[in-house]
Design a protein around this motif. Structure first.
Motif, PDB file in Angstrom:
ATOM      1  N   ILE A 123     101.993 -22.681  94.536  1.00  0.00           N
ATOM      2  CA  ILE A 123     102.403 -21.282  95.260  1.00  0.00           C
ATOM      3  C   ILE A 123     102.476 -20.048  94.215  1.00  0.00           C
ATOM      4  O   ILE A 123     103.032 -20.024  93.221  1.00  0.00           O
ATOM      5  CB  ILE A 123     103.854 -21.479  96.148  1.00  0.00           C
ATOM      6  CG1 ILE A 123     103.845 -23.161  96.899  1.00  0.00           C
ATOM      7  CG2 ILE A 123     103.621 -20.315  97.488  1.00  0.00           C
ATOM      8  CD1 ILE A 123     104.466 -22.286  98.200  1.00  0.00           C
ATOM      9  N   THR A 124     101.204 -18.886  94.155  1.00  0.00           N
ATOM     10  CA  THR A 124     101.819 -18.060  93.475  1.00  0.00           C
ATOM     11  C   THR A 124     100.948 -16.952  94.503  1.00  0.00           C
ATOM     12  O   THR A 124     100.088 -17.249  95.058  1.00  0.00           O
ATOM     13  CB  THR A 124     100.458 -18.544  92.695  1.00  0.00           C
ATOM     14  OG1 THR A 124     100.322 -17.401  91.567  1.00  0.00           O
ATOM     15  CG2 THR A 124      98.777 -18.995  93.473  1.00  0.00           C
ATOM     16  N   ASP A 125     101.249 -16.311  93.346  1.00  0.00           N
ATOM     17  CA  ASP A 125     100.771 -14.389  93.849  1.00  0.00           C
ATOM     18  C   ASP A 125      99.890 -14.228  93.494  1.00  0.00           C
ATOM     19  O   ASP A 125      98.772 -12.862  93.967  1.00  0.00           O
ATOM     20  CB  ASP A 125     101.657 -13.471  93.279  1.00  0.00           C
ATOM     21  CG  ASP A 125     103.011 -13.640  94.018  1.00  0.00           C
ATOM     22  OD1 ASP A 125     103.686 -13.860  94.471  1.00  0.00           O
ATOM     23  OD2 ASP A 125     104.665 -13.328  93.160  1.00  0.00           O
ATOM     24  N   TYR A 126      98.960 -15.272  92.846  1.00  0.00           N
ATOM     25  CA  TYR A 126      98.194 -15.110  91.949  1.00  0.00           C
ATOM     26  C   TYR A 126      96.768 -16.058  92.431  1.00  0.00           C
ATOM     27  O   TYR A 126      96.636 -16.712  91.327  1.00  0.00           O
ATOM     28  CB  TYR A 126      98.145 -14.071  90.343  1.00  0.00           C
ATOM     29  CG  TYR A 126      98.063 -13.238  90.217  1.00  0.00           C
ATOM     30  CD1 TYR A 126      97.642 -12.011  90.566  1.00  0.00           C
ATOM     31  CD2 TYR A 126     100.343 -12.990  89.589  1.00  0.00           C
ATOM     32  CE1 TYR A 126      98.745 -10.510  90.560  1.00  0.00           C
ATOM     33  CE2 TYR A 126     100.980 -11.995  89.874  1.00  0.00           C
ATOM     34  CZ  TYR A 126     100.131 -11.239  90.032  1.00  0.00           C
ATOM     35  OH  TYR A 126     100.657  -9.812  89.685  1.00  0.00           O
ATOM     36  N   PRO A 127      96.350 -16.397  93.277  1.00  0.00           N
ATOM     37  CA  PRO A 127      95.636 -17.808  93.319  1.00  0.00           C
ATOM     38  C   PRO A 127      94.003 -17.477  92.974  1.00  0.00           C
ATOM     39  O   PRO A 127      93.688 -18.764  91.800  1.00  0.00           O
ATOM     40  CB  PRO A 127      95.059 -16.801  95.271  1.00  0.00           C
ATOM     41  CG  PRO A 127      95.545 -16.129  95.386  1.00  0.00           C
ATOM     42  CD  PRO A 127      96.317 -15.780  94.361  1.00  0.00           C
ATOM     43  N   ASP A 128      94.188 -16.697  92.347  1.00  0.00           N
ATOM     44  CA  ASP A 128      92.248 -16.469  91.397  1.00  0.00           C
ATOM     45  C   ASP A 128      92.871 -16.917  89.639  1.00  0.00           C
ATOM     46  O   ASP A 128      91.948 -17.419  89.468  1.00  0.00           O
ATOM     47  CB  ASP A 128      92.043 -15.227  90.714  1.00  0.00           C
ATOM     48  CG  ASP A 128      93.280 -13.542  90.731  1.00  0.00           C
ATOM     49  OD1 ASP A 128      94.569 -14.026  91.382  1.00  0.00           O
ATOM     50  OD2 ASP A 128      93.082 -13.078  90.111  1.00  0.00           O
ATOM     51  N   ARG A 129      94.207 -16.490  89.080  1.00  0.00           N
ATOM     52  CA  ARG A 129      95.273 -17.058  87.988  1.00  0.00           C
ATOM     53  C   ARG A 129      94.916 -18.545  88.465  1.00  0.00           C
ATOM     54  O   ARG A 129      94.155 -19.996  87.024  1.00  0.00           O
ATOM     55  CB  ARG A 129      95.780 -16.533  87.787  1.00  0.00           C
ATOM     56  CG  ARG A 129      96.178 -15.349  87.398  1.00  0.00           C
ATOM     57  CD  ARG A 129      97.822 -14.892  86.897  1.00  0.00           C
ATOM     58  NE  ARG A 129      97.515 -13.064  86.545  1.00  0.00           N
ATOM     59  CZ  ARG A 129      98.544 -12.582  86.697  1.00  0.00           C
ATOM     60  NH1 ARG A 129      99.975 -13.479  86.885  1.00  0.00           N
ATOM     61  NH2 ARG A 129      98.935 -11.162  86.363  1.00  0.00           N
ATOM     62  N   LEU A 130      95.246 -19.559  89.171  1.00  0.00           N
ATOM     63  CA  LEU A 130      95.009 -20.788  89.181  1.00  0.00           C
ATOM     64  C   LEU A 130      93.370 -21.256  89.209  1.00  0.00           C
ATOM     65  O   LEU A 130      94.075 -22.626  88.747  1.00  0.00           O
ATOM     66  CB  LEU A 130      96.701 -20.850  89.927  1.00  0.00           C
ATOM     67  CG  LEU A 130      96.337 -22.201  91.084  1.00  0.00           C
ATOM     68  CD1 LEU A 130      97.138 -23.346  89.364  1.00  0.00           C
ATOM     69  CD2 LEU A 130      97.424 -22.805  92.430  1.00  0.00           C
ATOM     70  N   THR A 131      93.328 -20.566  89.584  1.00  0.00           N
ATOM     71  CA  THR A 131      91.524 -21.075  90.147  1.00  0.00           C
ATOM     72  C   THR A 131      91.498 -21.223  88.640  1.00  0.00           C
ATOM     73  O   THR A 131      90.405 -21.998  88.629  1.00  0.00           O
ATOM     74  CB  THR A 131      91.015 -20.229  90.804  1.00  0.00           C
ATOM     75  OG1 THR A 131      91.190 -20.260  92.484  1.00  0.00           O
ATOM     76  CG2 THR A 131      89.568 -20.641  91.353  1.00  0.00           C
ATOM     77  N   ALA A 132      90.843 -19.734  87.591  1.00  0.00           N
ATOM     78  CA  ALA A 132      90.780 -20.015  86.650  1.00  0.00           C
ATOM     79  C   ALA A 132      91.452 -20.930  85.913  1.00  0.00           C
ATOM     80  O   ALA A 132      90.869 -21.830  84.989  1.00  0.00           O
ATOM     81  CB  ALA A 132      90.988 -18.843  86.022  1.00  0.00           C
ATOM     82  N   VAL A 133      92.602 -21.925  85.706  1.00  0.00           N
ATOM     83  CA  VAL A 133      93.509 -22.099  84.876  1.00  0.00           C
ATOM     84  C   VAL A 133      92.627 -24.047  85.700  1.00  0.00           C
ATOM     85  O   VAL A 133      92.655 -24.955  84.483  1.00  0.00           O
ATOM     86  CB  VAL A 133      95.233 -22.587  85.357  1.00  0.00           C
ATOM     87  CG1 VAL A 133      95.767 -23.836  84.483  1.00  0.00           C
ATOM     88  CG2 VAL A 133      95.668 -21.301  84.966  1.00  0.00           C
ATOM     89  N   LEU A 134      92.431 -23.696  87.351  1.00  0.00           N
ATOM     90  CA  LEU A 134      91.929 -25.827  87.663  1.00  0.00           C
ATOM     91  C   LEU A 134      90.210 -25.513  86.537  1.00  0.00           C
ATOM     92  O   LEU A 134      90.094 -26.102  86.329  1.00  0.00           O
ATOM     93  CB  LEU A 134      92.284 -25.155  88.598  1.00  0.00           C
ATOM     94  CG  LEU A 134      93.541 -25.661  89.563  1.00  0.00           C
ATOM     95  CD1 LEU A 134      93.647 -25.080  90.453  1.00  0.00           C
ATOM     96  CD2 LEU A 134      93.548 -27.029  88.472  1.00  0.00           C
ATOM     97  N   SER A 135      89.584 -24.666  86.767  1.00  0.00           N
ATOM     98  CA  SER A 135      88.473 -24.568  86.737  1.00  0.00           C
ATOM     99  C   SER A 135      88.332 -25.092  84.511  1.00  0.00           C
ATOM    100  O   SER A 135      87.863 -25.895  84.618  1.00  0.00           O
ATOM    101  CB  SER A 135      87.751 -23.188  86.442  1.00  0.00           C
ATOM    102  OG  SER A 135      88.015 -22.111  86.010  1.00  0.00           O
ATOM    103  N   LYS A 136      89.339 -24.379  83.788  1.00  0.00           N
ATOM    104  CA  LYS A 136      89.289 -24.473  82.530  1.00  0.00           C
ATOM    105  C   LYS A 136      90.026 -26.067  82.395  1.00  0.00           C
ATOM    106  O   LYS A 136      89.520 -27.181  81.705  1.00  0.00           O
ATOM    107  CB  LYS A 136      90.141 -23.709  81.321  1.00  0.00           C
ATOM    108  CG  LYS A 136      89.802 -22.723  81.762  1.00  0.00           C
ATOM    109  CD  LYS A 136      90.881 -21.748  80.682  1.00  0.00           C
ATOM    110  CE  LYS A 136      90.523 -20.122  80.989  1.00  0.00           C
ATOM    111  NZ  LYS A 136      91.101 -19.384  80.166  1.00  0.00           N
ATOM    112  N   LEU A 137      90.966 -26.719  83.078  1.00  0.00           N
ATOM    113  CA  LEU A 137      91.627 -27.948  83.238  1.00  0.00           C
ATOM    114  C   LEU A 137      90.245 -29.052  83.980  1.00  0.00           C
ATOM    115  O   LEU A 137      90.248 -30.328  83.675  1.00  0.00           O
ATOM    116  CB  LEU A 137      92.002 -28.149  83.932  1.00  0.00           C
ATOM    117  CG  LEU A 137      93.771 -27.518  83.424  1.00  0.00           C
ATOM    118  CD1 LEU A 137      94.886 -27.853  84.289  1.00  0.00           C
ATOM    119  CD2 LEU A 137      93.795 -27.902  81.808  1.00  0.00           C
TER     120      LEU A 137
END
Length: 243
Positions: free
Chosen positions: A229-243
């Motif tokens: 759960i995050t205030d910045y879903p775009d940051r999590l999207t970016a992290v997931l795309s890298k992993l």
């Protein structure tokens, strides 16, 4: 491995006024697969999405949500406190969010805010609304009030529940099983890989809040959590795309 859920916390609340339709819509546009929100009830029984029991912080009105009629509350400016650019944003109803979520096939984590102010019948009203939208398989009900979660399971055994907590509970998965909860909604400080693994063996998942730093997101993904759960879903999207 199942796909990790990217929950926008009160919508994309890092960049938009929390718990407004623009925050929900932008959260989905930024990659959120789930929306986390808070439900309370107006004086006349309308289900509205707002975090604080008081209206003061996000609308400037010095009153409790529970003491205001829906006709007045739904006209309040819930965006200007964040930025003048969002002057016309309003407090949404649960129905408005479920309409959006159904159309976009987005999961919804509904937190029942009934710890400080008690809302009689809140559980039944929320469940009835979810059923009316045919979305029992698209929501999870969470609360810091665990008595409320037990009531939700009594009323709707088919809708999953998540236990919200802040501290290091001892073997919380055992507690979760004892009250029929499917998930542990823990503060990210209270999550270690061994605990995630042991909970998973018992069929209990972790949805972790509120995680805004990419390094912490990476740690939790590697620990095997089911949702962040995050205030910045775009940051999590970016992290997931890298992993």
């Amino acid at each position: 491995m199942t796909t990790l859920m990217n929950y926008a916390h009160r919508g994309a609340s890092g960049n938009y006024p929390e718990n407004t339709m623009i925050a929900f819509e932008r959260g989905i546009a930024l990659g959120a697969t789930g929306i986390e929100t808070d439900v309370q009830m107006t004086k006349d029984g309308k289900l509205v999405l707002i975090h604080d029991e008081k209206l003061k912080r996000t609308t400037g009105v010095n009153a409790l949500v529970a003491d205001v009629q829906s006709e007045e509350l739904l006209c309040l400016d819930a965006g200007s406190w964040f930025s003048p650019a969002f002057k016309d944003e309003r407090i949404p109803t649960l129905e408005q969010l479920l309409t959006l979520a159904k159309r976009t096939q987005t999961f919804v984590n509904i937190e029942l805010k009934n710890g400080i102010v008690q809302y009689p019948g809140l559980e039944q009203k929320v469940i009835d609304t979810v059923r009316a939208f045919g979305m029992t398989d698209q929501v999870i009900l969470s609360s810091f009030n665990h008595y409320s979660l037990i009531e939700c399971k009594r009323l709707a055994p088919d809708i999953p529940t998540g236990i919200l907590y802040m501290e290091g509970l001892y073997r919380p998965w055992k507690y979760a099983l004892s009250i029929g909860a499917a998930a542990l909604h823990a503060s990210h400080y209270a999550v270690l890989p061994d605990w995630v693994a042991e909970a998973a063996q018992q069929g209990v998942i972790y949805n972790v809040f509120t995680v805004n730093e990419p390094a912490e997101m990476t740690r939790l993904i590697q620990a095997g959590v089911a949702g962040i759960i995050t205030d910045y879903p775009d940051r999590l999207t970016a992290v997931l795309s890298k992993l």
